[in-house]
Design a protein around this motif. Structure first.
Motif, PDB file in Angstrom:
ATOM      1  N   ASP A   1       9.151   6.185   8.163  1.00 24.79           N
ATOM      2  CA  ASP A   1       7.716   6.482   8.172  1.00 24.79           C
ATOM      3  C   ASP A   1       7.278   7.285   6.944  1.00 24.79           C
ATOM      4  O   ASP A   1       6.166   7.803   6.879  1.00 24.79           O
TER       5      ASP A   1
ATOM      6  N   HIS B   1       6.013   7.611   3.140  1.00 27.83           N
ATOM      7  CA  HIS B   1       5.217   6.779   2.240  1.00 27.83           C
ATOM      8  C   HIS B   1       6.120   6.122   1.195  1.00 27.83           C
ATOM      9  O   HIS B   1       6.923   6.789   0.534  1.00 27.83           O
TER      10      HIS B   1
ATOM     11  N   SER C   1       5.671   5.113  -1.678  1.00 21.40           N
ATOM     12  CA  SER C   1       5.507   5.531  -3.078  1.00 21.40           C
ATOM     13  C   SER C   1       6.504   6.599  -3.497  1.00 21.40           C
ATOM     14  O   SER C   1       6.789   6.754  -4.691  1.00 21.40           O
TER      15      SER C   1
ATOM     16  N   GLU D   1       0.850  -1.184   0.000  1.00 24.32           N
ATOM     17  CA  GLU D   1       0.000   0.000   0.000  1.00 24.32           C
ATOM     18  C   GLU D   1       0.888   1.236   0.000  1.00 24.32           C
ATOM     19  O   GLU D   1       1.767   1.386   0.863  1.00 24.32           O
ATOM     20  N   PRO D   2       0.685   2.137  -0.953  1.00 23.18           N
ATOM     21  CA  PRO D   2       1.615   3.251  -1.153  1.00 23.18           C
ATOM     22  C   PRO D   2       1.714   4.220   0.030  1.00 23.18           C
ATOM     23  O   PRO D   2       2.703   4.918   0.163  1.00 23.18           O
ATOM     24  N   ARG D   3       0.704   4.274   0.884  1.00 29.85           N
ATOM     25  CA  ARG D   3       0.734   5.237   1.987  1.00 29.85           C
ATOM     26  C   ARG D   3       1.321   4.657   3.265  1.00 29.85           C
ATOM     27  O   ARG D   3       1.245   5.275   4.319  1.00 29.85           O
ATOM     28  N   ARG D   4       1.913   3.502   3.161  1.00 26.53           N
ATOM     29  CA  ARG D   4       2.569   2.905   4.321  1.00 26.53           C
ATOM     30  C   ARG D   4       4.073   3.138   4.235  1.00 26.53           C
ATOM     31  O   ARG D   4       4.656   3.158   3.157  1.00 26.53           O
TER      32      ARG D   4
END
Length: 253
Positions: A151, A153, A155, A109-112
């Motif tokens: 921490d 992202h 992406s 997941e790109p926002r992790r």
């Protein structure tokens, strides 16, 4: 079928693709592959592009559904399971605990952030969250991911950073079988060295590794056996020096 001490045993494995968007023709990616892997063995897959190396990894991991044949994995309990016959849920459970897969691309997941991604991989292997977080931090440091990025992202990270995160997630709480598909292709020399050291340590822990490298030096360094593939078949399997000699001679023709 008994695999005896083998972690993995493939028999008669085939994979066909139908090109619906062209003219419906059938392409054979794998044509009856037989392959056994022992605990602590590092088997490198060699061969030209299109030989079937990545298709073999994906059929074992069940990203691709094999067309025919068996893929038997021996579990820690000693029980043997034929991977193509498992349900999606059963296969997902094995992926979490027994089989690791590291490709050259980060699928998350790109926002992790990196710490969360690797921690979650450890939890999926049965670690409690605190232990997984500590192990994730160790892995990220070993692979030279700066703490200030833990921490951020995923992406927005570079290709090499994503590749190292993928490797950290795939190797945390070592699986029985680790599948590697060009895991160091985007790395600079220093980070490549750290990654190869990490991969090399796995076999001493009894992890069976099946890897695709286009880097001959990496195969020479890590592989206990090389399997040469051509046109979806295993053409040769054996001592790395012997197989690499055949491979390099073929490249000169």
């Amino acid at each position: 079928m008994s695999t005896h001490e083998h972690i993995l045993s493939c028999r008669g494995l085939t994979k066909d693709f139908v090109l619906h968007t062209i003219d419906g023709r059938r392409v054979e990616a794998l044509r009856g592959v037989d392959l056994d892997i022992l605990p602590g063995e590092h088997v490198a897959l060699a061969g030209s592009s299109g030989a079937g190396k990545s298709s073999l990894l994906k059929c074992i991991y069940r990203t691709y559904e094999p067309t025919s044949g068996s893929v038997v994995l021996r579990l820690r309990s000693g029980a043997e399971v034929d991977l193509p016959s498992l349900s999606d849920q059963e296969m997902a459970h094995l992926r979490g605990r027994d089989i690791g897969y590291v490709s050259q691309f980060l699928r998350a997941e790109p926002r992790r952030g990196p710490l969360d991604i690797v921690t979650r991989a450890g939890v999926s292997r049965g670690m409690d969250r605190a232990t997984a977080r500590d192990a994730a931090a160790v892995s990220l440091k070993r692979l030279n991911i700066e703490e200030k990025l833990w921490d951020v992202h995923a992406s927005v990270l570079s290709g090499g950073e994503k590749q190292r995160i993928n490797l950290a997630a795939g190797t945390i709480s070592s699986p029985q079988l680790l599948l590697l598909d060009e895991p160091v292709s985007a790395l600079d020399p220093a980070n490549r060295e750290a990654a190869l050291e990490l991969i090399g340590d796995l076999t001493s822990q009894g992890v069976a590794v099946l890897a695709v490298f286009h880097d001959i030096e990496a195969m020479e360094r890590l592989a206990s056996r090389i399997v040469l593939m051509r046109n979806g078949r295993v053409e040769m399997s054996g001592n790395p020096d012997l197989v690499l000699e055949v491979l390099t001679q073929g490249a000169r023709v």
